[in-house]
Design a protein around this motif. Structure first.
Motif, PDB file in Angstrom:
ATOM      1  N   LYS A   1      87.616  72.129 -14.262  1.00 59.46           N
ATOM      2  CA  LYS A   1      87.052  71.407 -15.408  1.00 59.46           C
ATOM      3  C   LYS A   1      87.553  69.962 -15.436  1.00 59.46           C
ATOM      4  O   LYS A   1      86.780  69.015 -15.652  1.00 59.46           O
ATOM      5  CB  LYS A   1      87.421  72.130 -16.691  1.00 59.46           C
ATOM      6  CG  LYS A   1      86.802  71.519 -17.942  1.00 59.46           C
ATOM      7  CD  LYS A   1      87.166  72.347 -19.174  1.00 59.46           C
ATOM      8  CE  LYS A   1      86.545  71.730 -20.428  1.00 59.46           C
ATOM      9  NZ  LYS A   1      86.870  72.513 -21.640  1.00 59.46           N
ATOM     10  N   ARG A   2      88.853  69.777 -15.198  1.00 60.83           N
ATOM     11  CA  ARG A   2      89.421  68.416 -15.187  1.00 60.83           C
ATOM     12  C   ARG A   2      88.853  67.591 -14.044  1.00 60.83           C
ATOM     13  O   ARG A   2      88.525  66.412 -14.212  1.00 60.83           O
ATOM     14  CB  ARG A   2      90.943  68.503 -15.066  1.00 60.83           C
ATOM     15  CG  ARG A   2      91.633  68.989 -16.319  1.00 60.83           C
ATOM     16  CD  ARG A   2      93.122  69.096 -16.120  1.00 60.83           C
ATOM     17  NE  ARG A   2      93.748  67.780 -15.936  1.00 60.83           N
ATOM     18  CZ  ARG A   2      95.049  67.605 -15.666  1.00 60.83           C
ATOM     19  NH1 ARG A   2      95.842  68.672 -15.552  1.00 60.83           N
ATOM     20  NH2 ARG A   2      95.545  66.388 -15.526  1.00 60.83           N
TER      21      ARG A   2
ATOM     22  N   GLU B   1      93.588  60.481 -13.863  1.00 63.73           N
ATOM     23  CA  GLU B   1      93.088  60.343 -15.230  1.00 63.73           C
ATOM     24  C   GLU B   1      93.729  59.135 -15.925  1.00 63.73           C
ATOM     25  O   GLU B   1      93.065  58.406 -16.678  1.00 63.73           O
ATOM     26  CB  GLU B   1      93.378  61.630 -16.017  1.00 63.73           C
ATOM     27  CG  GLU B   1      92.528  62.812 -15.591  1.00 63.73           C
ATOM     28  CD  GLU B   1      93.014  64.123 -16.168  1.00 63.73           C
ATOM     29  OE1 GLU B   1      92.246  65.106 -16.144  1.00 63.73           O
ATOM     30  OE2 GLU B   1      94.182  64.184 -16.627  1.00 63.73           O
ATOM     31  N   LYS B   2      95.006  58.942 -15.665  1.00 62.29           N
ATOM     32  CA  LYS B   2      95.705  57.806 -16.257  1.00 62.29           C
ATOM     33  C   LYS B   2      95.146  56.479 -15.738  1.00 62.29           C
ATOM     34  O   LYS B   2      94.939  55.521 -16.511  1.00 62.29           O
ATOM     35  CB  LYS B   2      97.190  57.917 -15.937  1.00 62.29           C
ATOM     36  CG  LYS B   2      98.053  56.876 -16.622  1.00 62.29           C
ATOM     37  CD  LYS B   2      99.520  57.123 -16.306  1.00 62.29           C
ATOM     38  CE  LYS B   2     100.389  56.082 -16.988  1.00 62.29           C
ATOM     39  NZ  LYS B   2     101.838  56.289 -16.690  1.00 62.29           N
TER      40      LYS B   2
ATOM     41  N   GLU C   1      97.455  69.242 -10.304  1.00 61.78           N
ATOM     42  CA  GLU C   1      97.467  68.815 -11.706  1.00 61.78           C
ATOM     43  C   GLU C   1      98.214  67.485 -11.862  1.00 61.78           C
ATOM     44  O   GLU C   1      97.788  66.613 -12.639  1.00 61.78           O
ATOM     45  CB  GLU C   1      98.127  69.895 -12.564  1.00 61.78           C
ATOM     46  CG  GLU C   1      97.242  71.106 -12.798  1.00 61.78           C
ATOM     47  CD  GLU C   1      97.935  72.197 -13.585  1.00 61.78           C
ATOM     48  OE1 GLU C   1      97.234  73.037 -14.181  1.00 61.78           O
ATOM     49  OE2 GLU C   1      99.180  72.213 -13.603  1.00 61.78           O
ATOM     50  N   LEU C   2      99.331  67.349 -11.146  1.00 62.51           N
ATOM     51  CA  LEU C   2     100.062  66.073 -11.189  1.00 62.51           C
ATOM     52  C   LEU C   2      99.196  64.929 -10.658  1.00 62.51           C
ATOM     53  O   LEU C   2      99.153  63.836 -11.238  1.00 62.51           O
ATOM     54  CB  LEU C   2     101.357  66.184 -10.365  1.00 62.51           C
ATOM     55  CG  LEU C   2     102.482  67.012 -10.981  1.00 62.51           C
ATOM     56  CD1 LEU C   2     103.624  67.170  -9.982  1.00 62.51           C
ATOM     57  CD2 LEU C   2     102.986  66.367 -12.262  1.00 62.51           C
TER      58      LEU C   2
ATOM     59  N   ASN D   1     100.762  78.736  -7.777  1.00 63.25           N
ATOM     60  CA  ASN D   1     101.094  77.894  -8.929  1.00 63.25           C
ATOM     61  C   ASN D   1     101.620  76.524  -8.496  1.00 63.25           C
ATOM     62  O   ASN D   1     101.333  75.510  -9.139  1.00 63.25           O
ATOM     63  CB  ASN D   1     102.130  78.591  -9.801  1.00 63.25           C
ATOM     64  CG  ASN D   1     101.549  79.776 -10.560  1.00 63.25           C
ATOM     65  OD1 ASN D   1     100.320  79.894 -10.690  1.00 63.25           O
ATOM     66  ND2 ASN D   1     102.395  80.658 -11.047  1.00 63.25           N
ATOM     67  N   ARG D   2     102.396  76.506  -7.406  1.00 60.20           N
ATOM     68  CA  ARG D   2     102.906  75.221  -6.911  1.00 60.20           C
ATOM     69  C   ARG D   2     101.760  74.322  -6.456  1.00 60.20           C
ATOM     70  O   ARG D   2     101.750  73.113  -6.719  1.00 60.20           O
ATOM     71  CB  ARG D   2     103.876  75.462  -5.751  1.00 60.20           C
ATOM     72  CG  ARG D   2     105.200  76.092  -6.163  1.00 60.20           C
ATOM     73  CD  ARG D   2     106.221  75.975  -5.066  1.00 60.20           C
ATOM     74  NE  ARG D   2     107.441  76.697  -5.412  1.00 60.20           N
ATOM     75  CZ  ARG D   2     107.851  77.802  -4.808  1.00 60.20           C
ATOM     76  NH1 ARG D   2     107.133  78.318  -3.817  1.00 60.20           N
ATOM     77  NH2 ARG D   2     108.969  78.394  -5.172  1.00 60.20           N
ATOM     78  N   GLU D   3     100.800  74.932  -5.768  1.00 62.75           N
ATOM     79  CA  GLU D   3      99.636  74.151  -5.313  1.00 62.75           C
ATOM     80  C   GLU D   3      98.847  73.612  -6.512  1.00 62.75           C
ATOM     81  O   GLU D   3      98.400  72.459  -6.512  1.00 62.75           O
ATOM     82  CB  GLU D   3      98.739  75.018  -4.431  1.00 62.75           C
ATOM     83  CG  GLU D   3      99.390  75.424  -3.116  1.00 62.75           C
ATOM     84  CD  GLU D   3      98.508  76.366  -2.307  1.00 62.75           C
ATOM     85  OE1 GLU D   3      97.356  76.589  -2.723  1.00 62.75           O
ATOM     86  OE2 GLU D   3      98.979  76.886  -1.283  1.00 62.75           O
TER      87      GLU D   3
END
Length: 331
Positions: A320-321, A254-255, A247-248, A240-242
């Motif tokens: 997907k992202r 994306e920004k 994701e960050l 989850n940390r990875e």
């Protein structure tokens, strides 16, 4: 002749008294109660010990009567045949009475060992069942304080290991109680024979021993499963940390890509192209990390991790992202 008549009547009176006494003793031995607790068995054993003392005290009278009958027969008494028959008969009744008394004593000894075994069985079963409840606790689903939970489980494993001897001792007690005991008896012809005597509660003892063995197997299996699940929880936490790190990073990309800036002059365009090239390089570099996440997600699914579906969903959302970014800028 009168003296012989007197001796015969005395012998008949004494044998009748001895027979009546033995009938009463046999009535006492007909009791089938073996107690339903250690205290009740101990009370029955004390009562039987008192009974045995009375038998021993009466032994002198029986021996004296036997000696009296022998003398009458040896002196050529006119009723020697009847006297001898009666002598043999009451001696046989005494033998059977003593055998029943010894058998009753052995049964009470078995009852005492059985009740002690039952107490140990109850204590051991209660202890295992309580520990089994703890080992079946699925607190590993909550991915918080996993190091503390793992340390707590190690301490719990040490407690279980320290009590393994207790379970083994109960199994040894059961084996001893189930083992046949050789006893000597006299058959109808008076010959001494040996036979095997089994514990009267052998079936129940075997069932209780098997139940404890089964519960112990369940406990050790649950312990191993809990340890494995805690390891899986730690692995999921690291996974989850990875995912969160990627994701960050994706959020930042994306920004940056959401800005609709195509440059107002040549220099601005060149600067944007350089930024684009850097982003493309970064996305390519991050591809290995994403591939590792995909690979680990497949491993979790393969070994049927308890959160396999949630892990696979996180992986799918991440891919997907990333694919959306690649399509939007043709990376």
């Amino acid at each position: 002749l009168y003296e012989q008549c007197m001796d015969l009547q005395l012998f008949l009176r004494d044998t009748e008294q001895a027979d009546n006494w033995m009938v009463k003793q046999n009535t006492f031995l007909e009791a089938a109660d073996l107690g339903d607790s250690l205290d009740s068995v101990e009370a029955l054993i004390k009562k039987h010990d008192d009974f045995l003392k009375s038998l021993t005290a009466h032994e002198e009278k029986i021996n004296a009567l036997d000696e009296f009958a022998r003398k009458l027969v040896e002196s050529g008494h006119y009723a020697a045949e009847e006297i001898e028959q009666r002598r043999v008969a009451f001696l046989d009744r005494r033998r059977r009475l003593m055998e029943r008394a010894r058998s009753r004593a052995a049964m009470l000894a078995d009852a005492s060992s059985y009740q002690q075994f039952t107490v140990d069985y109850d204590d051991t079963k209660f202890w295992i069942v309580e520990r089994l409840k703890i080992s079946l606790d699925e607190n590993y689903h909550e991915l918080t304080n996993l190091s503390g939970k793992q340390q707590q489980h190690r301490n719990f494993e040490r407690e279980i290991a320290a009590n393994q001897e207790r379970v083994q001792e109960l199994a040894v007690k059961a084996e001893r109680l189930l083992a046949p005991v050789m006893v000597e008896e006299k058959d109808d012809s008076g010959e001494t024979v040996q036979r095997e005597r089994y514990h009267y509660a052998a079936q129940d003892i075997a069932a209780k021993a098997a139940e404890i063995a089964g519960l112990w197997t369940q406990l050790t299996a649950a312990l191993a499963n809990k340890a494995s699940k805690l390891e899986d929880a730690l692995a999921e936490q690291a996974y989850n940390r990875e995912v969160e790190d990627v994701e960050l990073w994706l959020g930042e990309i994306e920004k940056a890509l959401a800005v609709e800036d195509y440059g107002r002059d040549l220099n601005a365009v060149r600067h944007l192209l350089q930024k684009q090239t850097a982003v493309e390089a970064e996305v390519a570099a991050r591809g290995a990390a994403v591939n590792e996440i995909i690979s680990r997600s497949a491993e979790f699914t393969e070994r049927k991790h308890f959160h396999a579906e949630a892990i696979a969903a996180k992986k799918s959302a991440l891919v997907k992202r990333l694919n959306a970014i690649k399509v939007s800028r043709r990376f």
